[in-house]
Scaffold this active site. Structure first.
Site, PDB file in Angstrom:
ATOM      1  N   ASP A  67       0.661  -1.469   0.069  1.00 37.39           N
ATOM      2  CA  ASP A  67      -0.382   0.080  -0.245  1.00 37.39           C
ATOM      3  C   ASP A  67       0.857   1.139   0.168  1.00 37.39           C
ATOM      4  O   ASP A  67       2.251   1.179   0.497  1.00 37.39           O
ATOM      5  CB  ASP A  67      -0.957   0.237   1.288  1.00 37.39           C
ATOM      6  N   LEU A  68       0.905   2.554  -0.511  1.00 38.26           N
ATOM      7  CA  LEU A  68       1.332   3.872  -0.393  1.00 38.26           C
ATOM      8  C   LEU A  68       1.485   4.804   1.056  1.00 38.26           C
ATOM      9  O   LEU A  68       1.854   4.618   1.941  1.00 38.26           O
ATOM     10  CB  LEU A  68       1.233   4.129  -1.689  1.00 38.26           C
ATOM     11  N   ASP A  69       0.025   5.279   0.870  1.00 35.93           N
ATOM     12  CA  ASP A  69      -0.654   5.941   1.437  1.00 35.93           C
ATOM     13  C   ASP A  69      -0.174   5.505   3.106  1.00 35.93           C
ATOM     14  O   ASP A  69      -1.270   4.711   3.226  1.00 35.93           O
ATOM     15  CB  ASP A  69      -1.764   6.603   1.441  1.00 35.93           C
ATOM     16  N   THR A  93       1.092   9.993   3.976  1.00 38.22           N
ATOM     17  CA  THR A  93       0.438  11.339   3.339  1.00 38.22           C
ATOM     18  C   THR A  93      -0.665  10.811   3.953  1.00 38.22           C
ATOM     19  O   THR A  93      -1.792  12.001   3.714  1.00 38.22           O
ATOM     20  CB  THR A  93       0.126  10.327   1.568  1.00 38.22           C
ATOM     21  N   LYS A 115      -8.708   6.083   5.633  1.00 34.76           N
ATOM     22  CA  LYS A 115      -7.651   5.809   5.011  1.00 34.76           C
ATOM     23  C   LYS A 115      -7.713   4.623   4.523  1.00 34.76           C
ATOM     24  O   LYS A 115      -8.200   3.187   5.169  1.00 34.76           O
ATOM     25  CB  LYS A 115      -6.521   4.804   6.689  1.00 34.76           C
ATOM     26  N   SER A 168      -2.585   0.646  -4.312  1.00 30.10           N
ATOM     27  CA  SER A 168      -2.972   1.649  -3.652  1.00 30.10           C
ATOM     28  C   SER A 168      -4.242   2.397  -4.546  1.00 30.10           C
ATOM     29  O   SER A 168      -4.071   2.032  -5.270  1.00 30.10           O
ATOM     30  CB  SER A 168      -1.908   2.328  -4.370  1.00 30.10           C
ATOM     31  N   ALA A 169      -5.460   2.544  -3.517  1.00 27.04           N
ATOM     32  CA  ALA A 169      -6.876   2.690  -3.904  1.00 27.04           C
ATOM     33  C   ALA A 169      -6.299   4.425  -4.043  1.00 27.04           C
ATOM     34  O   ALA A 169      -7.293   5.204  -5.339  1.00 27.04           O
ATOM     35  CB  ALA A 169      -7.056   2.812  -2.500  1.00 27.04           C
ATOM     36  N   LYS A 218     -10.639  -1.378  -1.655  1.00 20.60           N
ATOM     37  CA  LYS A 218     -10.824  -2.250  -0.173  1.00 20.60           C
ATOM     38  C   LYS A 218     -11.704  -1.961   0.811  1.00 20.60           C
ATOM     39  O   LYS A 218     -12.302  -0.530   0.929  1.00 20.60           O
ATOM     40  CB  LYS A 218      -8.963  -1.876   0.237  1.00 20.60           C
ATOM     41  N   GLU A 239       0.309  -3.260   4.719  1.00 21.76           N
ATOM     42  CA  GLU A 239      -0.733  -2.544   4.884  1.00 21.76           C
ATOM     43  C   GLU A 239      -1.235  -1.544   6.326  1.00 21.76           C
ATOM     44  O   GLU A 239      -0.228  -2.176   7.169  1.00 21.76           O
ATOM     45  CB  GLU A 239      -2.348  -2.999   4.918  1.00 21.76           C
ATOM     46  N   ASP A 240      -1.005   0.081   6.020  1.00 24.42           N
ATOM     47  CA  ASP A 240      -1.079   0.235   7.781  1.00 24.42           C
ATOM     48  C   ASP A 240      -2.699   0.638   7.535  1.00 24.42           C
ATOM     49  O   ASP A 240      -3.785   1.151   8.922  1.00 24.42           O
ATOM     50  CB  ASP A 240      -0.708   1.864   7.235  1.00 24.42           C
TER      51      ASP A 240
HETATM   52  C1  BG6 Z   1      -5.886   5.344  -0.211  1.00 22.46           C
HETATM   53  C2  BG6 Z   1      -5.854   6.218   1.002  1.00 22.46           C
HETATM   54  O1  BG6 Z   1      -4.556   5.644  -0.204  1.00 22.46           O
HETATM   55  O2  BG6 Z   1      -5.758   6.313  -1.607  1.00 22.46           O
HETATM   56  C3  BG6 Z   1      -7.182   7.155   1.211  1.00 22.46           C
HETATM   57  O3  BG6 Z   1      -5.643   5.886   2.264  1.00 22.46           O
HETATM   58  C4  BG6 Z   1      -7.377   7.899  -0.263  1.00 22.46           C
HETATM   59  O4  BG6 Z   1      -7.260   8.168   2.244  1.00 22.46           O
HETATM   60  C5  BG6 Z   1      -7.781   6.956  -1.557  1.00 22.46           C
HETATM   61  O5  BG6 Z   1      -8.737   8.624   0.062  1.00 22.46           O
HETATM   62  C6  BG6 Z   1      -7.471   7.620  -2.816  1.00 22.46           C
HETATM   63  O6  BG6 Z   1      -6.523   8.102  -3.253  1.00 22.46           O
HETATM   64  P1  BG6 Z   1      -6.584  10.098  -4.271  1.00 22.46           P
HETATM   65  O7  BG6 Z   1      -5.438  10.229  -3.961  1.00 22.46           O
HETATM   66  O8  BG6 Z   1      -6.862   9.427  -5.153  1.00 22.46           O
HETATM   67  O9  BG6 Z   1      -7.639  10.946  -3.340  1.00 22.46           O
HETATM   68 MG    MG Z   2      -2.611   3.475   2.961  1.00 19.41          MG
END
Ligand code: BG6
Ligand code: MG
Length: 219
Positions: free
Chosen positions: A9-11, A17, A45, A114-115, A145, A169-170
């Protein structure tokens, strides 16, 4: 278990972030006239942008038309993009780069799951892009997710079985997505929040690929 690939996962795992997302959502909540706390932010998250907005509106007890929702989601993203403009390679969380390099030495494949639709931009800003064999981001998936789509696609793109992948994952929804994909999951963060993960570490410093020892078969 022989680990063939690690999906990250990224964020909140590779970069912090979450606070930028929080600040951008808080700005919207302030504008709409309700209080949005960091505890509320836990629920966002790992959740996609539109689903995050739905949760935010539920917290504020606010109903909007689809058009307004799209407008506010875009506004939030513009604030978020401004916030992440200042990111540099120094913003990669401690120990991540070293761990990713070690995976290469072990010939373990790496993928991003990542989402976020901004994932590639953040990887470029932080110079993390070369560490990944494949990238699955919010532009490639439609199911958020805890749906396993993001990790299923990652394994498919890497050409490995789901059962030989480990996810980092966090977020609770992310741990559930990994398990729904039949993958083991390493939680990065607090064991109280990430109870369902197979292993939990506070972060990457000190973590080595040989610490990834799992008992039993993937859930
Ligand atoms: C996830 C974050 O990685 O991405 C969420 O944990 C975030 O908080 C989601 O809403 C979507 O991100 P973005 O950058 O497409 O708005
Ligand atoms: Mg995350």
């Amino acid at each position: 278990m022989i680990i063939k690939a690690c999906l990250f996962d990224l964020d909140g795992v590779l970069v912090d972030t979450a606070r930028f997302h929080f600040l951008a959502w808080k700005q919207l909540a302030d504008k709409l006239g309700f209080i949005f706390t960091e505890t509320d932010n836990e629920r966002l998250k790992g959740v996609s942008r539109m689903n995050s907005l739905e949760i935010l509106l539920e917290i504020g007890n606010i109903t909007l038309s689809d058009e307004e929702k799209n407008r506010y989601a875009s506004e939030k993203n513009l604030v978020y993009l401004e916030n992440i403009e200042q990111m540099t390679p120094d913003d990669v969380l401690p120990g991540c780069r070293k761990f990713l390099n070690e995976l290469r030495e072990y010939k373990i494949l790496t993928g991003l799951g990542s989402a976020s639709k901004n994932a590639r931009l953040i990887l470029e800003r932080t110079n993390l892009l070369p560490h990944f064999d494949i990238i699955v981001d919010g532009n490639l998936i439609s199911l958020a997710k805890p749906n396993p789509e993001v990790f299923n696609l990652g394994a498919r793109m890497l050409g490995v079985e789901n059962s030989s992948c480990v996810v980092f994952e966090d977020a609770v929804a992310g741990v559930q997505a990994a398990h729904n994909a039949g993958m083991k999951c390493v939680g990065i963060g607090s064991p109280e929040i990430l109870k369902e993960a197979d292993l939990v570490f506070p972060g990457f410093p000190g973590l080595r690929p040989d610490n990834l020892v799992f008992t039993g078969s993937p859930e």
